[in-house]
Motif scaffolding. Structure first.
Motif, PDB file in Angstrom:
ATOM      1  N   VAL A 147       6.918  -2.323   6.795  1.00 21.32           N
ATOM      2  CA  VAL A 147       6.918  -0.978   7.124  1.00 21.32           C
ATOM      3  C   VAL A 147       5.817  -0.062   6.529  1.00 21.32           C
ATOM      4  O   VAL A 147       5.246   0.752   7.310  1.00 21.32           O
ATOM      5  CB  VAL A 147       8.339  -0.294   6.327  1.00 21.32           C
ATOM      6  CG1 VAL A 147       8.479   1.075   6.069  1.00 21.32           C
ATOM      7  CG2 VAL A 147       9.423  -1.009   7.139  1.00 21.32           C
ATOM      8  N   ASP A 149       2.991  -1.340   6.058  1.00 19.57           N
ATOM      9  CA  ASP A 149       1.665  -1.695   6.824  1.00 19.57           C
ATOM     10  C   ASP A 149       1.601  -0.801   8.004  1.00 19.57           C
ATOM     11  O   ASP A 149       0.531  -0.537   8.516  1.00 19.57           O
ATOM     12  CB  ASP A 149       1.647  -3.093   6.966  1.00 19.57           C
ATOM     13  CG  ASP A 149       0.263  -3.716   7.939  1.00 19.57           C
ATOM     14  OD1 ASP A 149      -0.730  -3.123   7.751  1.00 19.57           O
ATOM     15  OD2 ASP A 149       0.495  -4.354   8.843  1.00 19.57           O
ATOM     16  N   ALA A 150       2.657  -0.691   8.707  1.00 21.05           N
ATOM     17  CA  ALA A 150       2.641   0.265   9.951  1.00 21.05           C
ATOM     18  C   ALA A 150       2.306   1.632   9.624  1.00 21.05           C
ATOM     19  O   ALA A 150       1.588   2.128  10.297  1.00 21.05           O
ATOM     20  CB  ALA A 150       4.183   0.145  10.623  1.00 21.05           C
ATOM     21  N   ALA A 151       2.927   2.073   8.438  1.00 20.99           N
ATOM     22  CA  ALA A 151       2.768   3.380   8.114  1.00 20.99           C
ATOM     23  C   ALA A 151       1.253   3.609   7.972  1.00 20.99           C
ATOM     24  O   ALA A 151       0.776   4.663   8.465  1.00 20.99           O
ATOM     25  CB  ALA A 151       3.473   3.916   7.193  1.00 20.99           C
ATOM     26  N   ARG A 152       0.565   2.861   7.291  1.00 17.39           N
ATOM     27  CA  ARG A 152      -0.856   2.991   6.759  1.00 17.39           C
ATOM     28  C   ARG A 152      -1.461   2.725   8.155  1.00 17.39           C
ATOM     29  O   ARG A 152      -2.648   3.513   8.481  1.00 17.39           O
ATOM     30  CB  ARG A 152      -1.101   1.749   5.825  1.00 17.39           C
ATOM     31  CG  ARG A 152      -2.251   2.267   4.865  1.00 17.39           C
ATOM     32  CD  ARG A 152      -2.040   1.566   3.597  1.00 17.39           C
ATOM     33  NE  ARG A 152      -2.694   0.263   3.762  1.00 17.39           N
ATOM     34  CZ  ARG A 152      -3.836  -0.109   3.369  1.00 17.39           C
ATOM     35  NH1 ARG A 152      -4.674   1.065   3.107  1.00 17.39           N
ATOM     36  NH2 ARG A 152      -4.568  -1.217   3.548  1.00 17.39           N
ATOM     37  N   GLY A 153      -1.157   1.861   9.084  1.00 19.81           N
ATOM     38  CA  GLY A 153      -1.864   1.367  10.229  1.00 19.81           C
ATOM     39  C   GLY A 153      -1.967   2.617  11.069  1.00 19.81           C
ATOM     40  O   GLY A 153      -2.673   2.766  12.131  1.00 19.81           O
ATOM     41  N   MET A 154      -0.661   3.450  10.904  1.00 18.95           N
ATOM     42  CA  MET A 154      -0.765   4.522  11.960  1.00 18.95           C
ATOM     43  C   MET A 154      -1.335   5.855  11.617  1.00 18.95           C
ATOM     44  O   MET A 154      -1.361   6.971  11.940  1.00 18.95           O
ATOM     45  CB  MET A 154       0.648   4.927  12.355  1.00 18.95           C
ATOM     46  CG  MET A 154       1.256   3.742  13.318  1.00 18.95           C
ATOM     47  SD  MET A 154       2.942   4.291  13.632  1.00 18.95           S
ATOM     48  CE  MET A 154       3.882   4.118  12.261  1.00 18.95           C
ATOM     49  N   GLY A 155      -1.930   5.836  10.383  1.00 19.38           N
ATOM     50  CA  GLY A 155      -2.644   6.940   9.861  1.00 19.38           C
ATOM     51  C   GLY A 155      -2.023   7.874   8.884  1.00 19.38           C
ATOM     52  O   GLY A 155      -2.277   8.768   8.823  1.00 19.38           O
ATOM     53  N   MET A 156      -0.872   7.346   8.178  1.00 18.58           N
ATOM     54  CA  MET A 156      -0.445   8.125   7.276  1.00 18.58           C
ATOM     55  C   MET A 156      -1.157   8.212   5.536  1.00 18.58           C
ATOM     56  O   MET A 156      -1.688   7.025   5.400  1.00 18.58           O
ATOM     57  CB  MET A 156       1.028   7.794   6.808  1.00 18.58           C
ATOM     58  CG  MET A 156       2.161   8.109   7.882  1.00 18.58           C
ATOM     59  SD  MET A 156       3.769   7.726   7.131  1.00 18.58           S
ATOM     60  CE  MET A 156       4.652   8.214   8.659  1.00 18.58           C
ATOM     61  N   GLY A 157      -1.378   9.134   5.205  1.00 25.32           N
ATOM     62  CA  GLY A 157      -1.999   9.240   3.928  1.00 25.32           C
ATOM     63  C   GLY A 157      -1.091   8.832   2.792  1.00 25.32           C
ATOM     64  O   GLY A 157       0.001   8.440   3.059  1.00 25.32           O
ATOM     65  N   ARG A 158      -1.595   8.681   1.623  1.00 24.37           N
ATOM     66  CA  ARG A 158      -0.761   8.166   0.518  1.00 24.37           C
ATOM     67  C   ARG A 158       0.534   8.932   0.447  1.00 24.37           C
ATOM     68  O   ARG A 158       1.421   8.418   0.009  1.00 24.37           O
ATOM     69  CB  ARG A 158      -1.641   7.935  -0.573  1.00 24.37           C
ATOM     70  CG  ARG A 158      -2.212   6.454  -0.753  1.00 24.37           C
ATOM     71  CD  ARG A 158      -3.142   6.531  -2.188  1.00 24.37           C
ATOM     72  NE  ARG A 158      -4.538   6.008  -1.768  1.00 24.37           N
ATOM     73  CZ  ARG A 158      -5.574   5.897  -2.665  1.00 24.37           C
ATOM     74  NH1 ARG A 158      -5.175   6.612  -3.738  1.00 24.37           N
ATOM     75  NH2 ARG A 158      -6.463   5.460  -2.507  1.00 24.37           N
ATOM     76  N   ARG A 160       1.895  11.222   2.006  1.00 19.53           N
ATOM     77  CA  ARG A 160       2.714  11.115   3.368  1.00 19.53           C
ATOM     78  C   ARG A 160       3.665   9.981   3.060  1.00 19.53           C
ATOM     79  O   ARG A 160       4.954   9.918   3.572  1.00 19.53           O
ATOM     80  CB  ARG A 160       1.877  11.469   4.329  1.00 19.53           C
ATOM     81  CG  ARG A 160       2.769  11.303   5.796  1.00 19.53           C
ATOM     82  CD  ARG A 160       2.821  12.771   6.311  1.00 19.53           C
ATOM     83  NE  ARG A 160       3.900  13.123   7.281  1.00 19.53           N
ATOM     84  CZ  ARG A 160       3.858  13.810   7.979  1.00 19.53           C
ATOM     85  NH1 ARG A 160       3.196  15.033   7.623  1.00 19.53           N
ATOM     86  NH2 ARG A 160       4.841  14.133   8.834  1.00 19.53           N
ATOM     87  N   ALA A 164       7.532  10.574   2.982  1.00 20.19           N
ATOM     88  CA  ALA A 164       8.157  10.540   4.274  1.00 20.19           C
ATOM     89  C   ALA A 164       8.881   8.873   4.311  1.00 20.19           C
ATOM     90  O   ALA A 164       9.596   8.630   5.205  1.00 20.19           O
ATOM     91  CB  ALA A 164       7.269  10.793   5.334  1.00 20.19           C
ATOM     92  N   VAL A 165       8.179   7.908   3.566  1.00 18.62           N
ATOM     93  CA  VAL A 165       8.883   6.504   3.780  1.00 18.62           C
ATOM     94  C   VAL A 165       9.175   5.949   2.505  1.00 18.62           C
ATOM     95  O   VAL A 165      10.369   5.582   2.420  1.00 18.62           O
ATOM     96  CB  VAL A 165       7.678   5.774   4.731  1.00 18.62           C
ATOM     97  CG1 VAL A 165       8.048   4.236   4.626  1.00 18.62           C
ATOM     98  CG2 VAL A 165       7.023   6.183   5.781  1.00 18.62           C
TER      99      VAL A 165
END
Lengths: 246, 381
Positions: A147, A149-158, A160, A164-165
């Motif tokens: 989760v 990895d996906a969040a980071r890979g989609m361009g979420m900042g730290r 965020r 959000a996650v």
């Protein structure tokens, strides 16, 4: 998603009933007089049960708020890259905070902070840190790597990602820690009366000094009831934070 | 579209990726493949800066990724991974609009996009939009993962074994849909897998890696026919001719004017009909064109309907979908001992059939491996 209302309703009803029982000083007087017919005085004279509960809640509320305000950010910090190195130290520290007897902390704080409210707050806040910090860490650790990895890979900042996650996914476990901390705090806060902070510990200490079992029972029963009610209410908060279900 | 120039990634003493140079043209599917630890995933993750290269440069659309803010870069590169990584606390719809939300799209646009994408990946929007990830099957979750990667319509998709965590049947279905979607969208796709068949089926170009080094970068046909070295040869497998069949779709070579009869036809009429004279085997279809079975004209009993002679084999098992590959068709034929196999659409309607000689022809003159299968095929039912 369906949310069940029976749990919250029951908890609210229990809290209301508790508030009412506490407000009926005459019930307490009658019950304690019935239990201890030989004692000349069966009800703590300085304050009513209602007043004692409010004092107690003040002590618990402030110290628990401090515990959360310190413990949650501390738990978050040691799971970040910047605080990773301090993880073991913090874990050891909060562990020590809980093993160290709160009455000793009170005694040590008194020369520094004087008599009354302040030393009690400090002692209780430190004592309650352990479950809050450890559950915050456990909750954040349990967020699946995929989760993140996906969040980071989609361009979420730290920030965020955290907001959000990670926190939403960890919130239930975190709340479990808060719940444990508050419940333990309600019991431990009776000790705070030793420094003159008031609360439900006052009749207990007074009862010990005067060898008056009725006073002890008055404080103890009220504190125990308060803990049970608080547990029920916080369990509902915890439940509400559970990730959505089928 | 994506260019790697002498990209190296070193972890201490180990070279994960060793001066890799790769040029991926726009609109193509580049499959990175190789044994585990070959550096394929590291290579993919350097493209969106989840991993920073030790040296070398990566360009996406002529821009050196080093000069872009990682978050900004990633929002322009769709990202789908094997473990999917759907956010368990958000609905399917909310998951899909992750990147649009980061890009601050308005609500109407996001809602429309969710509907469009769910339809695209074959999930009914009204049914799936409000579901939570734990309510999805593995295949459905992978579809949502792909929809999420496509959400902001990025020109580039980075996919790390996106169909890796599902059963072989679901995987084949997802691959077929990927082919269909990619035919329309023409994204530049970098796709990591360790499955040779998947690579052959999906790739425009395959980049085969070992020990961080590129072994060969070429079209699947080229790699199968002219492996650059022994490693490539061995990795692609001894059954290279068979694998080539994975590149040919059944719908491209099937016979469409198949002899069919309606289930209400009488046997006497059948015998007199030219179809039964020319063909020994006839397909039986129901009123809406769905395949019901097939039968041997010789088996027809006097006065009986075709159903009396019909071979009762479930089409779901013994027919292939039109977007299946010839390889699947062949393996199905060998499994059942047929010399030809029916091709159906999603509803089971008969579209045509494929016969063994057609497959032999598709193999080309140069190969004899599969011709041997001829003998095993035997007579049809």
């Amino acid at each position: 998603m369906k949310r069940r209302w029976t749990g919250p309703l029951l908890a609210a009803a229990a809290a209301g009933a508790f508030a009412y029982v506490v407000s009926r000083q005459d019930w307490w007087a009658a019950a304690l007089a019935g239990l201890f017919p030989s004692l000349p005085q069966t009800v703590f004279p300085t304050a009513t049960v209602g007043e004692l509960v409010i004092q107690h809640l003040e002590v618990v509320g402030i110290s628990s708020a401090l515990t959360i305000a310190i413990g949650v950010p501390l738990g978050i910090w040691v799971t970040r890259a910047s605080g990773k190195d301090f993880r073991e130290i913090v874990a050891a520290g909060v562990d020590f905070g809980q093993t160290f007897p709160p009455i000793a902390v009170l005694a040590l704080m008194m020369p520094l902070l004087g008599f009354g409210f302040a030393p009690a707050i400090v002692a209780l806040s430190l004592y309650g840190l352990f479950p809050v910090v450890s559950n915050t860490v456990a909750g954040l650790d349990a967020v699946p790597a995929s989760v993140l990895d996906a969040a980071r890979g989609m361009g979420m900042g730290r920030w965020r990602m955290l907001r959000a996650v990670e926190i939403p996914l960890a919130s239930r476990v975190m709340m479990g820690g808060v719940r444990t901390s508050v419940i333990v705090n309600i019991g431990t806060a009776t000790v705070a009366a030793a420094t003159g902070a008031g609360g439900l510990g006052s009749p207990i200490f007074s009862g010990i000094n005067l060898q008056n079992g009725a006073f002890v029972l008055e404080g103890a029963v009220a504190a125990a009831l308060l803990a049970v009610i608080a547990d029920a209410v916080l369990a509902q908060v915890e439940e509400a934070l559970a990730p959505a279900r089928a | 579209m994506i260019r790697l120039e002498n990209v190296t990634k070193r972890y201490g003493e180990t070279l994960a990726v060793d001066s890799l140079t790769l040029d991926i043209p726009a609109g193509e599917v580049c499959v990175l493949i190789g044994p585990s630890g070959c550096g394929k995933t590291t290579t993919l993750r350097m493209m969106n800066r989840l991993i920073e290269p030790t040296s070398g440069h990566i360009f996406v659309d002529e821009a050196d990724v080093e000069t872009l803010r990682p978050e900004q870069l990633r929002r322009g590169l769709g990202y789908a991974i094997q473990s999917v990584g759907l956010f368990p606390h958000l609905t399917v719809g909310e998951n899909i609009v992750t990147v649009p939300k980061l890009l601050k799209w308005d609500k109407e646009r996001m809602a429309a996009r969710v509907e469009e994408l769910l339809t695209l990946v074959g999930l009914a929007p009204s049914e799936y939009e409000g579901k939570y990830p734990r309510q999805l099957s593995g295949g459905e979750a992978q579809r949502v993962g792909v929809a999420r990667a496509l959400a902001a319509d990025p020109p580039v998709l980075l996919m790390d074994e996106p169909f890796g965590a599902v059963d072989p049947l679901t995987r084949q279905r997802l691959q077929a849909e990927f082919v269909r979607i990619q035919r329309d969208l023409r994204k530049t796709v970098v796709f990591v897998t360790h499955d040779v068949d998947e690579a052959i089926r999906l790739a425009d170009r395959i980049a085969l890696m070992r020990g961080g080094r590129l072994q060969q970068y070429a079209t699947p046909e080229e790699i199968l026919d002219h492996p650059a070295n022994k490693f490539v040869h061995d990795f692609m497998g001894a059954d290279r001719a068979l694998k080539r069949l994975g590149r040919v779709k059944v719908s491209d070579v099937m016979r469409t004017d198949v002899p069919t009869v309606d289930s209400s036809t009488r046997a006497a009429d059948l015998r007199s009909r030219a179809s039964c004279a020319e063909e020994r085997f006839l397909y039986l279809v129901d009123g809406s064109g769905r395949l019901a079975g097939w039968f041997d004209c010789a088996d027809l009993a006097d006065g009986g309907g075709p159903e009396s002679a019909m071979t009762s084999v479930d089409w779901r098992e013994s027919a292939v979908a039109s977007d299946a590959s010839l390889k699947e068709a062949l393996s199905r034929m060998l499994e059942f001992g047929f010399r030809s196999i029916a091709v159906v659409d999603g509803e089971g309607r008969l579209l045509g059939d494929v016969a063994l000689p057609t497959i032999e022809a598709a193999l080309g003159a140069g190969d004899t491996h599969v011709a041997a299968a001829d003998g095993q095929g035997g007579a049809r039912p």
